[in-house]
Write a protein that holds these residues in place. Structure first.
Motif, PDB file in Angstrom:
ATOM      1  N   ALA A   1       0.796  -1.236   0.000  1.00  0.00           N
ATOM      2  CA  ALA A   1       0.000   0.000   0.000  1.00  0.00           C
ATOM      3  C   ALA A   1       0.830   1.288   0.000  1.00  0.00           C
ATOM      4  O   ALA A   1       0.570   2.180  -0.795  1.00  0.00           O
ATOM      5  CB  ALA A   1      -0.960  -0.004   1.186  1.00  0.00           C
ATOM      6  N   ARG A   2       1.815   1.394   0.868  1.00  0.00           N
ATOM      7  CA  ARG A   2       2.568   2.653   0.968  1.00  0.00           C
ATOM      8  C   ARG A   2       3.353   2.964  -0.302  1.00  0.00           C
ATOM      9  O   ARG A   2       3.218   4.053  -0.857  1.00  0.00           O
ATOM     10  CB  ARG A   2       3.476   2.651   2.193  1.00  0.00           C
ATOM     11  N   PRO A   3       4.179   2.031  -0.823  1.00  0.00           N
ATOM     12  CA  PRO A   3       4.890   2.363  -2.062  1.00  0.00           C
ATOM     13  C   PRO A   3       3.938   2.561  -3.239  1.00  0.00           C
ATOM     14  O   PRO A   3       4.182   3.402  -4.101  1.00  0.00           O
ATOM     15  CB  PRO A   3       5.837   1.193  -2.294  1.00  0.00           C
ATOM     16  N   ALA A   4       2.856   1.804  -3.272  1.00  0.00           N
ATOM     17  CA  ALA A   4       1.877   1.973  -4.350  1.00  0.00           C
ATOM     18  C   ALA A   4       1.298   3.384  -4.305  1.00  0.00           C
ATOM     19  O   ALA A   4       1.160   4.047  -5.344  1.00  0.00           O
ATOM     20  CB  ALA A   4       0.773   0.931  -4.249  1.00  0.00           C
ATOM     21  N   ALA A   5       0.989   3.870  -3.112  1.00  0.00           N
ATOM     22  CA  ALA A   5       0.439   5.220  -2.968  1.00  0.00           C
ATOM     23  C   ALA A   5       1.445   6.275  -3.415  1.00  0.00           C
ATOM     24  O   ALA A   5       1.077   7.259  -4.068  1.00  0.00           O
ATOM     25  CB  ALA A   5       0.019   5.462  -1.527  1.00  0.00           C
ATOM     26  N   LEU A   6       2.719   6.085  -3.096  1.00  0.00           N
ATOM     27  CA  LEU A   6       3.759   7.020  -3.533  1.00  0.00           C
ATOM     28  C   LEU A   6       3.843   7.069  -5.052  1.00  0.00           C
ATOM     29  O   LEU A   6       3.919   8.149  -5.650  1.00  0.00           O
ATOM     30  CB  LEU A   6       5.121   6.614  -2.958  1.00  0.00           C
ATOM     31  N   LEU A   7       3.829   5.898  -5.678  1.00  0.00           N
ATOM     32  CA  LEU A   7       3.923   5.834  -7.138  1.00  0.00           C
ATOM     33  C   LEU A   7       2.701   6.461  -7.807  1.00  0.00           C
ATOM     34  O   LEU A   7       2.830   7.237  -8.757  1.00  0.00           O
ATOM     35  CB  LEU A   7       4.090   4.386  -7.601  1.00  0.00           C
ATOM     36  N   VAL A   8       1.533   6.123  -7.317  1.00  0.00           N
ATOM     37  CA  VAL A   8       0.293   6.627  -7.913  1.00  0.00           C
ATOM     38  C   VAL A   8       0.196   8.142  -7.753  1.00  0.00           C
ATOM     39  O   VAL A   8      -0.170   8.848  -8.691  1.00  0.00           O
ATOM     40  CB  VAL A   8      -0.936   5.914  -7.312  1.00  0.00           C
ATOM     41  N   SER A   9       0.556   8.663  -6.587  1.00  0.00           N
ATOM     42  CA  SER A   9       0.464  10.114  -6.403  1.00  0.00           C
ATOM     43  C   SER A   9       1.453  10.845  -7.300  1.00  0.00           C
ATOM     44  O   SER A   9       1.145  11.922  -7.819  1.00  0.00           O
ATOM     45  CB  SER A   9       0.651  10.501  -4.936  1.00  0.00           C
ATOM     46  N   SER A  10       2.623  10.270  -7.526  1.00  0.00           N
ATOM     47  CA  SER A  10       3.588  10.886  -8.445  1.00  0.00           C
ATOM     48  C   SER A  10       3.083  10.822  -9.885  1.00  0.00           C
ATOM     49  O   SER A  10       3.184  11.794 -10.626  1.00  0.00           O
ATOM     50  CB  SER A  10       4.945  10.191  -8.347  1.00  0.00           C
ATOM     51  N   ALA A  11       2.556   9.684 -10.275  1.00  0.00           N
ATOM     52  CA  ALA A  11       2.044   9.520 -11.640  1.00  0.00           C
ATOM     53  C   ALA A  11       0.852  10.435 -11.896  1.00  0.00           C
ATOM     54  O   ALA A  11       0.696  10.980 -12.992  1.00  0.00           O
ATOM     55  CB  ALA A  11       1.651   8.071 -11.889  1.00  0.00           C
ATOM     56  N   ALA A  12       0.019  10.622 -10.884  1.00  0.00           N
ATOM     57  CA  ALA A  12      -1.197  11.426 -11.046  1.00  0.00           C
ATOM     58  C   ALA A  12      -0.885  12.882 -11.372  1.00  0.00           C
ATOM     59  O   ALA A  12      -1.693  13.561 -12.004  1.00  0.00           O
ATOM     60  CB  ALA A  12      -2.055  11.334  -9.794  1.00  0.00           C
ATOM     61  N   SER A  13       0.277  13.352 -10.965  1.00  0.00           N
ATOM     62  CA  SER A  13       0.633  14.744 -11.227  1.00  0.00           C
ATOM     63  C   SER A  13       1.211  14.960 -12.626  1.00  0.00           C
ATOM     64  O   SER A  13       1.515  16.080 -13.001  1.00  0.00           O
ATOM     65  CB  SER A  13       1.618  15.242 -10.172  1.00  0.00           C
ATOM     66  N   CYS A  14       1.348  13.889 -13.400  1.00  0.00           N
ATOM     67  CA  CYS A  14       1.896  13.976 -14.758  1.00  0.00           C
ATOM     68  C   CYS A  14       0.762  13.978 -15.783  1.00  0.00           C
ATOM     69  O   CYS A  14      -0.265  13.353 -15.579  1.00  0.00           O
ATOM     70  CB  CYS A  14       2.830  12.792 -15.023  1.00  0.00           C
ATOM     71  N   ARG A  15       0.988  14.678 -16.878  1.00  0.00           N
ATOM     72  CA  ARG A  15      -0.014  14.724 -17.944  1.00  0.00           C
ATOM     73  C   ARG A  15      -0.013  13.445 -18.785  1.00  0.00           C
ATOM     74  O   ARG A  15      -1.043  13.059 -19.329  1.00  0.00           O
ATOM     75  CB  ARG A  15       0.231  15.932 -18.850  1.00  0.00           C
ATOM     76  N   SER A  16       1.126  12.791 -18.905  1.00  0.00           N
ATOM     77  CA  SER A  16       1.244  11.582 -19.723  1.00  0.00           C
ATOM     78  C   SER A  16       0.415  10.441 -19.160  1.00  0.00           C
ATOM     79  O   SER A  16       0.194  10.364 -17.951  1.00  0.00           O
ATOM     80  CB  SER A  16       2.709  11.114 -19.787  1.00  0.00           C
ATOM     81  N   SER A  17      -0.017   9.547 -20.039  1.00  0.00           N
ATOM     82  CA  SER A  17      -0.622   8.307 -19.544  1.00  0.00           C
ATOM     83  C   SER A  17       0.531   7.418 -19.095  1.00  0.00           C
ATOM     84  O   SER A  17       1.585   7.385 -19.733  1.00  0.00           O
ATOM     85  CB  SER A  17      -1.464   7.635 -20.624  1.00  0.00           C
ATOM     86  N   MET A  18       0.344   6.729 -17.982  1.00  0.00           N
ATOM     87  CA  MET A  18       1.418   5.917 -17.432  1.00  0.00           C
ATOM     88  C   MET A  18       0.890   4.543 -17.084  1.00  0.00           C
ATOM     89  O   MET A  18      -0.210   4.409 -16.555  1.00  0.00           O
ATOM     90  CB  MET A  18       2.006   6.602 -16.193  1.00  0.00           C
ATOM     91  N   GLU A  19       1.701   3.526 -17.410  1.00  0.00           N
ATOM     92  CA  GLU A  19       1.323   2.152 -17.107  1.00  0.00           C
ATOM     93  C   GLU A  19       2.436   1.447 -16.366  1.00  0.00           C
ATOM     94  O   GLU A  19       3.619   1.715 -16.577  1.00  0.00           O
ATOM     95  CB  GLU A  19       1.026   1.372 -18.389  1.00  0.00           C
ATOM     96  N   LEU A  20       2.044   0.523 -15.499  1.00  0.00           N
ATOM     97  CA  LEU A  20       2.972  -0.345 -14.793  1.00  0.00           C
ATOM     98  C   LEU A  20       2.703  -1.758 -15.297  1.00  0.00           C
ATOM     99  O   LEU A  20       1.549  -2.201 -15.296  1.00  0.00           O
ATOM    100  CB  LEU A  20       2.738  -0.248 -13.287  1.00  0.00           C
ATOM    101  N   SER A  21       3.755  -2.432 -15.751  1.00  0.00           N
ATOM    102  CA  SER A  21       3.601  -3.796 -16.268  1.00  0.00           C
ATOM    103  C   SER A  21       4.375  -4.765 -15.394  1.00  0.00           C
ATOM    104  O   SER A  21       5.523  -4.508 -15.015  1.00  0.00           O
ATOM    105  CB  SER A  21       4.122  -3.890 -17.707  1.00  0.00           C
ATOM    106  N   PHE A  22       3.722  -5.887 -15.079  1.00  0.00           N
ATOM    107  CA  PHE A  22       4.334  -6.936 -14.270  1.00  0.00           C
ATOM    108  C   PHE A  22       3.689  -8.265 -14.627  1.00  0.00           C
ATOM    109  O   PHE A  22       2.462  -8.368 -14.695  1.00  0.00           O
ATOM    110  CB  PHE A  22       4.144  -6.643 -12.773  1.00  0.00           C
ATOM    111  N   ASN A  23       4.508  -9.261 -14.874  1.00  0.00           N
ATOM    112  CA  ASN A  23       4.027 -10.626 -15.067  1.00  0.00           C
ATOM    113  C   ASN A  23       2.971 -10.727 -16.178  1.00  0.00           C
ATOM    114  O   ASN A  23       1.967 -11.415 -16.040  1.00  0.00           O
ATOM    115  CB  ASN A  23       3.461 -11.144 -13.734  1.00  0.00           C
TER     116      ASN A  23
END
Length: 91
Positions: free
Chosen positions: A15-37
């Motif tokens: 939860a904590r690192p996910a929240a950090l990543l999402v809040s950083s991504a949310a401030s960007c205009r670009s569409s952003m994706e995380l890929s895993f497995n």
């Protein structure tokens, strides 16, 4: 644009690192994706990121598409490195 990271946080992306990543991504205009497995989710949705259940020692890919893609990737890389979430993989 894409960057790959190896997750080094013992708990993986919980939860904590996910929240950090999402809040950083949310401030960007670009569409952003995380890929895993073989799955890709929006990096602007904490629920989507959490559903991936990313454990320690996993490799993830973060991609950005838009007019601020390079800056967005740099911002996310800084968050990952400075908070001990992971390390950059060599291309």
């Amino acid at each position: 644009m894409k960057k790959r990271f190896k997750i080094t946080a013992q708990e993986g992306i919980h939860a904590r690192p996910a929240a950090l990543l999402v809040s950083s991504a949310a401030s960007c205009r670009s569409s952003m994706e995380l890929s895993f497995n073989g799955k890709s989710v929006s990096l602007k949705s904490i629920l989507s990121v959490m559903t991936l259940s990313i454990p320690v020692n996993s490799t993830i890919t973060i991609s950005a598409d838009g007019d601020d893609a390079a800056e967005a990737l740099e911002k996310l890389a800084e968050v990952i490195l400075s908070h001990g979430i992971g390390e950059l993989c060599e291309s």
